[in-house]
Design a protein around this motif. Structure first.
Motif, PDB file in Angstrom:
ATOM      1  N   MET A   1     -18.862  10.997   0.979  1.00 39.82           N
ATOM      2  CA  MET A   1     -19.251  12.334   0.536  1.00 39.82           C
ATOM      3  C   MET A   1     -18.254  13.295   1.180  1.00 39.82           C
ATOM      4  O   MET A   1     -18.445  13.784   2.305  1.00 39.82           O
ATOM      5  CB  MET A   1     -20.689  12.639   0.991  1.00 39.82           C
TER       6      MET A   1
ATOM      7  N   ASP B   1     -22.510  10.900   5.026  1.00 40.20           N
ATOM      8  CA  ASP B   1     -23.134  12.203   4.870  1.00 40.20           C
ATOM      9  C   ASP B   1     -22.027  13.257   4.721  1.00 40.20           C
ATOM     10  O   ASP B   1     -20.832  12.962   4.857  1.00 40.20           O
ATOM     11  CB  ASP B   1     -24.058  12.498   6.069  1.00 40.20           C
ATOM     12  N   TRP B   2     -22.469  14.496   4.465  1.00 44.09           N
ATOM     13  CA  TRP B   2     -21.610  15.622   4.104  1.00 44.09           C
ATOM     14  C   TRP B   2     -20.494  15.852   5.131  1.00 44.09           C
ATOM     15  O   TRP B   2     -20.750  16.298   6.257  1.00 44.09           O
ATOM     16  CB  TRP B   2     -22.496  16.861   4.003  1.00 44.09           C
TER      17      TRP B   2
ATOM     18  N   TRP C   1     -34.931  23.073   1.251  1.00 46.78           N
ATOM     19  CA  TRP C   1     -34.598  22.173   0.128  1.00 46.78           C
ATOM     20  C   TRP C   1     -35.363  22.542  -1.134  1.00 46.78           C
ATOM     21  O   TRP C   1     -35.794  21.672  -1.899  1.00 46.78           O
ATOM     22  CB  TRP C   1     -34.863  20.710   0.483  1.00 46.78           C
TER      23      TRP C   1
ATOM     24  N   LYS D   1     -32.499   7.443   4.094  1.00 44.92           N
ATOM     25  CA  LYS D   1     -31.538   8.092   4.997  1.00 44.92           C
ATOM     26  C   LYS D   1     -32.257   8.536   6.254  1.00 44.92           C
ATOM     27  O   LYS D   1     -33.498   8.618   6.260  1.00 44.92           O
ATOM     28  CB  LYS D   1     -30.893   9.289   4.278  1.00 44.92           C
ATOM     29  N   HIS D   2     -31.521   8.825   7.360  1.00 45.74           N
ATOM     30  CA  HIS D   2     -30.080   8.654   7.566  1.00 45.74           C
ATOM     31  C   HIS D   2     -29.917   7.506   8.563  1.00 45.74           C
ATOM     32  O   HIS D   2     -30.494   7.570   9.658  1.00 45.74           O
ATOM     33  CB  HIS D   2     -29.491   9.935   8.147  1.00 45.74           C
TER      34      HIS D   2
ATOM     35  N   GLY E   1     -24.974  19.463  -3.604  1.00 44.94           N
ATOM     36  CA  GLY E   1     -25.616  19.584  -2.297  1.00 44.94           C
ATOM     37  C   GLY E   1     -26.475  20.832  -2.246  1.00 44.94           C
ATOM     38  O   GLY E   1     -26.636  21.528  -3.243  1.00 44.94           O
ATOM     39  N   GLY E   2     -26.971  21.148  -1.056  1.00 42.69           N
ATOM     40  CA  GLY E   2     -27.967  22.192  -0.880  1.00 42.69           C
ATOM     41  C   GLY E   2     -27.819  23.420  -1.742  1.00 42.69           C
ATOM     42  O   GLY E   2     -28.760  23.841  -2.380  1.00 42.69           O
TER      43      GLY E   2
ATOM     44  N   GLU F   1     -32.410  21.513   8.337  1.00 44.30           N
ATOM     45  CA  GLU F   1     -31.470  20.906   9.294  1.00 44.30           C
ATOM     46  C   GLU F   1     -31.425  21.684  10.614  1.00 44.30           C
ATOM     47  O   GLU F   1     -32.468  22.115  11.107  1.00 44.30           O
ATOM     48  CB  GLU F   1     -30.100  20.760   8.629  1.00 44.30           C
TER      49      GLU F   1
ATOM     50  N   ASP G   1     -30.391  16.247  -3.785  1.00 41.42           N
ATOM     51  CA  ASP G   1     -31.466  16.122  -2.791  1.00 41.42           C
ATOM     52  C   ASP G   1     -32.813  16.449  -3.426  1.00 41.42           C
ATOM     53  O   ASP G   1     -33.394  17.499  -3.159  1.00 41.42           O
ATOM     54  CB  ASP G   1     -31.199  17.057  -1.605  1.00 41.42           C
TER      55      ASP G   1
ATOM     56  N   LEU H   1     -21.973  15.239  -6.481  1.00 39.87           N
ATOM     57  CA  LEU H   1     -23.298  15.647  -5.989  1.00 39.87           C
ATOM     58  C   LEU H   1     -23.429  17.154  -6.114  1.00 39.87           C
ATOM     59  O   LEU H   1     -22.412  17.859  -6.211  1.00 39.87           O
ATOM     60  CB  LEU H   1     -23.508  15.244  -4.530  1.00 39.87           C
TER      61      LEU H   1
ATOM     62  N   MET I   1     -27.883   6.224   2.992  1.00 40.90           N
ATOM     63  CA  MET I   1     -26.983   7.237   3.539  1.00 40.90           C
ATOM     64  C   MET I   1     -26.895   7.084   5.050  1.00 40.90           C
ATOM     65  O   MET I   1     -27.909   6.897   5.725  1.00 40.90           O
ATOM     66  CB  MET I   1     -27.478   8.647   3.196  1.00 40.90           C
TER      67      MET I   1
ATOM     68  N   PHE J   1     -30.993  11.712  -2.912  1.00 41.45           N
ATOM     69  CA  PHE J   1     -30.727  11.387  -1.505  1.00 41.45           C
ATOM     70  C   PHE J   1     -32.062  11.449  -0.747  1.00 41.45           C
ATOM     71  O   PHE J   1     -32.316  12.333   0.047  1.00 41.45           O
ATOM     72  CB  PHE J   1     -29.723  12.373  -0.914  1.00 41.45           C
TER      73      PHE J   1
ATOM     74  N   ARG K   1     -35.482  18.945  11.271  1.00 42.99           N
ATOM     75  CA  ARG K   1     -35.732  18.068  10.115  1.00 42.99           C
ATOM     76  C   ARG K   1     -37.033  17.306  10.267  1.00 42.99           C
ATOM     77  O   ARG K   1     -37.294  16.375   9.500  1.00 42.99           O
ATOM     78  CB  ARG K   1     -34.545  17.115   9.916  1.00 42.99           C
TER      79      ARG K   1
ATOM     80  N   PHE L   1     -25.421  11.300  10.581  1.00 46.74           N
ATOM     81  CA  PHE L   1     -24.455  12.057  11.392  1.00 46.74           C
ATOM     82  C   PHE L   1     -24.556  11.636  12.855  1.00 46.74           C
ATOM     83  O   PHE L   1     -23.593  11.774  13.611  1.00 46.74           O
ATOM     84  CB  PHE L   1     -24.809  13.544  11.361  1.00 46.74           C
TER      85      PHE L   1
HETATM   86  C1  GLC Z   1     -26.841  17.151   4.279  1.00 43.92           C
HETATM   87  C2  GLC Z   1     -27.910  16.226   4.811  1.00 43.92           C
HETATM   88  C3  GLC Z   1     -28.278  15.108   3.888  1.00 43.92           C
HETATM   89  C4  GLC Z   1     -28.090  15.536   2.446  1.00 43.92           C
HETATM   90  C5  GLC Z   1     -26.608  15.798   2.235  1.00 43.92           C
HETATM   91  C6  GLC Z   1     -26.310  16.263   0.802  1.00 43.92           C
HETATM   92  O1  GLC Z   1     -26.004  17.577   5.294  1.00 43.92           O
HETATM   93  O2  GLC Z   1     -27.695  15.683   6.107  1.00 43.92           O
HETATM   94  O3  GLC Z   1     -29.645  14.763   4.173  1.00 43.92           O
HETATM   95  O4  GLC Z   1     -28.539  14.515   1.574  1.00 43.92           O
HETATM   96  O5  GLC Z   1     -26.096  16.756   3.137  1.00 43.92           O
HETATM   97  O6  GLC Z   1     -26.893  17.502   0.541  1.00 43.92           O
END
Ligand code: GLC
Length: 589
Positions: A323, A296-297, A432, A211-212, A71-72, A490, A109, A69, A261, A158, A172, A264
């Motif tokens: 993940m 989740d992460w 995002w 999700k989630h 991620g952010g 978040e 994402d 992946l 997904m 995601f 969120r 948390f």
């Molecule tokens: C984040 C988020 C989730 C996201 C994932 C990957 O912590 O909770 O919504 O898809 O990590 O970035």
């Protein structure tokens, strides 16, 4: 003679296996592949690694990694479409060097367009789309997102977030369509359809990931582990959980969602990542979910016990892919050890791998593992932006229209635009976008509100821009003030009191002294406290986080489109004991 017979027999068997292999069902392909896999290869398929931790992409081959992946904050340093294609394909290349050549499933994402990619169209965040109540439009937006995501070789987003947010103090909230589960179920399943298209195997289809799961939007204030609500504890009965938070998943599964997904958050003190009852008994057995569950992460590391306990607990609860996303060698070795010690039965491993492989076959990844080159020119296209503009104007909610100041005339002599956010794509897009938290500034391609105003008015109209609301020209007939929240994601957005940035509050105090008619445009991720501004402004337009197409806002501002956005959240006052504007509120001209 014997040799000849043997040769003929061999040719016949090869012919038969060819016939059957091309007509093999997906289930048969999965079983055939699974039967050849070692324990290391199986555990590798259950391992998802963030690209920023794959310092050596060849580890994808060495450890049989099944998913990567971004991620952010992960991805190529210069996130152009071409660089993303090269970045993603490099990991896939090593996956295809493995013994069984099982392709990776790459996730990102893409939650409001494939917004981590520079120049991609960025749609309104879900809170705005929720105000459209328009499932066909939301499906069209998701379809475009699928095209602009698969174009860079990524076949999994995601999204949709189907949180049914009950407390807008959560950071969120803007990822949620509504406080109303029916609206979330309707629009969440529209995204699933849009992402997955007519068939998952289409090259421009991507895997949806509601999700989630489950109850992320219902946590109790102050129970968060890292904020105020984020990742907290949802303390409600099972009946409430099912009626409010489970409903969107039932709709998503009916619309063939094949990944989900896990949240948390906890339900009545039990972490969702360890909740076998909800993950396996309810989701997989009662609701018949036949896709795979992804954690989740780093979420399993919030479970009780040591790392081996956490791995065993989460996999046995029903999670199929972890993940990790960083220390993948530790995860792989730990899960292998859990199987060897009997803490995780091989039947659970095989079930997880079956689910993952089935989705990879459904996506056609074995036949088309790389980016689809002829889609890349569609990223950010004019027609995609037109759909996004339509989504913006249908998401805008007019909250106040005193003296019928709205719509503004395009022939006014002088409009003064106020507020730095009026000329800031980053503030328009929110979290995002390009990065995890998003950021102010000219971060991607789009049209700011100021640019849109200048494009909309007649040639005789003067448009001036006073970012801080000082030196307002005397002959300005109206002030358009753009104010709101800074980008966040978040728990960074968790707050005791949702309100506009203090710097924007000061700008409003400046212009209130001017005694001129004011139209206030809000760029916010949730209802915020505007009680004290209502009496001092004529028009109030809530644009939420509209994304790149600012002209969707001026379509409303100047009346080219009659506003029909209706609040999908109750707009509470600060002490939340009454509503400034009720759920469903919104003015039309
Ligand atoms: C984040 C988020 C989730 C996201 C994932 C990957 O912590 O909770 O919504 O898809 O990590 O970035």
């Amino acid at each position: 003679m014997i040799k000849k017979t043997f040769l003929l027999l061999l040719i016949f068997l090869l012919f038969v296996s060819f016939i059957f292999s091309s007509e093999e069902s997906i289930e048969e392909k999965v079983e055939r592949l699974l039967s050849q896999m070692t324990l290391e290869e199986k555990v590798g398929q259950m391992t998802q690694v963030d690209s920023s931790y794959l310092y050596n992409p060849e580890d994808v081959k060495r450890y049989f990694i099944g998913s990567v992946l971004s991620g952010g904050n992960s991805g190529p340093s210069n996130p152009t479409p071409a660089n993303w294609v090269e970045y993603v394909n490099r990991f896939q290349y090593y996956a295809l060097q493995t013994r069984l050549r099982i392709p990776i499933l790459y996730g990102i994402d893409a939650v409001h367009g494939n917004a981590k990619v520079y120049s991609a169209v960025v749609f309104p965040h879900n809170i705005g789309l929720g105000c459209t109540r328009n499932e066909k439009l939301v499906e069209d937006c998701a379809r475009i997102t699928a095209i602009e995501t698969s174009a860079i070789g990524i076949r999994w987003s995601f999204a949709p977030c189907v949180a049914v947010v009950q407390d807008v103090r959560w950071g969120r909230t803007y990822e949620s369509f509504s406080e109303n589960p029916d609206v979330v179920a309707l629009l969440g399943s529209a995204v699933v359809r849009g992402f997955q298209g007519g068939s998952l195997s289409n090259k421009d289809s991507i895997l949806a990931c509601p999700k989630h799961f489950v109850g992320d939007g219902g946590t109790k204030f102050g129970t968060s582990i890292n904020g105020l609500l984020d990742q907290g504890d949802t303390r409600i009965s099972e009946k409430e959980l099912r009626n409010i938070h489970l409903k969107p998943y039932i709709f998503a599964i009916k619309n063939s969602a094949k990944s989900i997904m896990v949240s948390f958050s906890s339900w009545n003190g039990i972490k969702m990542h360890a909740n076998k009852y909800l993950l396996t008994d309810v989701l997989k057995k009662e609701l018949g979910f036949d896709g795979f569950l992804v954690s989740d992460w780093k979420a399993i590391e919030q479970l009780p016990g040591n790392y081996e306990d956490q791995v065993a607990m989460s996999i046995n609860a029903g999670i199929d892919m972890i993940m990790v996303p960083d220390n993948y060698v530790r995860f792989i070795n730990t899960l292998i050890s859990c199987v060897q010690k009997g803490r995780v039965p091989i039947s659970r491993i095989d079930d997880a791998v079956r689910r993952i492989l089935k989705v990879k076959f459904l996506l056609g990844l074995f036949e088309n593992p790389y980016a689809n080159k002829d889609l890349i020119n569609k990223i950010g296209s004019k027609e995609h932006r037109e759909v996004a503009r339509r989504a913006v104007r249908e998401s805008v909610v007019v909250l106040q229209n005193k003296n019928k100041i709205l719509p503004l005339s395009k022939n006014l002599k002088h409009i003064c635009v106020v507020g730095p956010k009026a000329n800031d794509i980053g503030s328009q897009c929110g979290g995002w976008t390009i990065s995890w938290q998003g950021q102010k500034g000219n971060i991607t391609v789009g049209t700011t509100i100021l640019e849109a105003i200048k494009k909309s008015v007649s040639n005789n109209t003067k448009v001036t821009f006073s970012p801080y609301g000082d030196n307002i020209p005397k002959d300005a007939e109206v002030i358009v003030a753009v104010v709101g929240e800074k980008p966040y994601a978040e728990s960074m957005g968790d707050t005791f009191k949702p309100e506009i940035e203090y710097s924007d509050h000061l700008i409003l105090q400046n212009i209130f002294k001017e005694k001129k008619p004011i139209v206030m445009i809000l760029l916010v991720g949730r209802p915020v406290d505007i009680e004290n501004y209502l009496s001092k402004t004529f028009g109030v337009i809530c644009a939420w986080l509209p994304g790149t197409e600012g002209e969707g806002i001026t379509d409303i501002l100047f009346g080219d489109f009659n506003p029909k956005g209706r609040l999908s959240f109750t707009w509470y006052t600060v002490d939340r004991n009454k509503a400034t504007f009720p759920y469903g509120y919104g003015l039309s001209y």
